[in-house]
Design an enzyme around this catalytic site. Structure first.
Site, PDB file in Angstrom:
ATOM      1  N   GLU A   1      -1.221   2.360   3.492  1.00 55.60           N
ATOM      2  CA  GLU A   1      -0.962   1.718   2.025  1.00 55.60           C
ATOM      3  C   GLU A   1      -2.474   1.086   1.538  1.00 55.60           C
ATOM      4  OE1 GLU A   1       0.203  -3.238   1.125  1.00 55.60           O
ATOM      5  OE2 GLU A   1       1.027  -2.200   2.697  1.00 55.60           O
TER       6      GLU A   1
ATOM      7  N   ASP B   1      -3.977   2.601  -1.726  1.00 59.07           N
ATOM      8  CA  ASP B   1      -4.496   1.480  -3.000  1.00 59.07           C
ATOM      9  C   ASP B   1      -5.971   2.120  -3.535  1.00 59.07           C
ATOM     10  OD1 ASP B   1      -4.292  -0.873  -4.509  1.00 59.07           O
ATOM     11  OD2 ASP B   1      -6.103  -1.565  -2.824  1.00 59.07           O
TER      12      ASP B   1
ATOM     13  N   ASP C   1       4.176  -0.919  -2.308  1.00 60.13           N
ATOM     14  CA  ASP C   1       3.374  -0.731  -0.954  1.00 60.13           C
ATOM     15  C   ASP C   1       3.646   0.725  -0.373  1.00 60.13           C
ATOM     16  OD1 ASP C   1       2.401  -3.123  -1.051  1.00 60.13           O
ATOM     17  OD2 ASP C   1       3.763  -3.977   0.556  1.00 60.13           O
TER      18      ASP C   1
ATOM     19  N   GLU D   1       2.129   3.308  -2.567  1.00 59.22           N
ATOM     20  CA  GLU D   1       0.691   3.585  -2.288  1.00 59.22           C
ATOM     21  C   GLU D   1       0.453   4.233  -1.017  1.00 59.22           C
ATOM     22  OE1 GLU D   1      -0.890  -0.617  -4.182  1.00 59.22           O
ATOM     23  OE2 GLU D   1      -0.515  -0.409  -1.957  1.00 59.22           O
TER      24      GLU D   1
END
EC number: 3.1.26.3
Length: 231
Positions: free
Chosen positions: A49, A53, A122, A125
């Protein structure tokens, strides 16, 4: 990371919806494993995650930078935020039915984790990080642009902060600024889920849920904006 076992039928179908065939299926399995289902032999997706991102951020920053060569930093920043925020990631996750293949612990399954904005965002990502690690930046870019294309096209409309937009709507009608009331806080201390209600002076109200209070307020404001627009 070793190639590992082949994907289940459900995960293979998800891979098709995502638009990437994994050379290392273990990466996708990890990306779809929430911390509540992780163990010593089943790593969860929090590290992915973190990376995903940044991959999403780089692709979106480059895309916006190239698409409008006259835009200032002040114009680019809200567009960027609209495309990478958790709500946008969760919307893409819902579009490709990520929740159906998300691995959750018992408590998260009981509390409706497959529908939670924060968990979906989450995991989305993490999936992007898995694609990046599996096949590189260009593969990740292709996946991102194929699913975010509609959001990129309408980014100027989405870039307006929902709380600001709702406050401007209320002020334009001579009303007091909206109020935001915390109705509930659920989940473990390390992963709370907030339920916030946005309230207008005229009595109209709407709720939003997210893993952070500010995101829940934004979701509530967005829901209330949709409500007043329909009326």
């Amino acid at each position: 990371m070793p190639k590992g076992p082949t994907l289940s039928a459900d995960m293979a179908a998800f891979s098709d919806r995502l638009g990437h065939r994994f050379e290392r299926p273990a990466l996708l399995q990890r990306a779809l494993t929430h911390a509540s289902a992780g163990s010593a032999t089943r790593p969860h997706n929090q590290r992915l995650e973190f990376l995903g991102d940044r991959v999403l951020g780089l692709v979106m920053a480059e895309t916006l930078f190239s698409a409008d060569k006259d835009a200032t930093e002040g114009q680019l920043a809200p567009r960027f935020n609209a495309l990478v925020r958790k709500e946008a990631c969760a919307a893409i996750a819902r579009k490709i039915d990520l929740g159906a293949v998300l691995r959750l612990g018992r408590s998260e399954m009981i509390s409706g984790g497959r529908r939670k904005e924060a968990l979906l965002g989450d995991a989305m990502e993490a999936v992007l990080a898995a694609v990046y690690l599996d096949a590189g930046l260009e593969a990740a870019r292709a996946v991102i642009l194929s699913h975010w294309d509609d959001k990129i096209e309408q980014v100027d409309a989405d870039a307006r902060d929902p709380k600001t937009a709702l406050q401007e709507w209320a002020q334009a009608r001579g009303e007091a600024p909206p109020r935001y009331v915390e109705l509930d806080r659920d989940g473990p201390p390390h992963a709370p889920v907030f339920t916030i209600e946005a309230q207008l002076q005229d009595g109209r109200r709407a709720q939003g849920k997210a893993g952070a209070k500010r995101q829940a307020e934004q979701a509530a404001a967005q829901a209330l904006l949709r409500q007043v627009a329909q009326e």
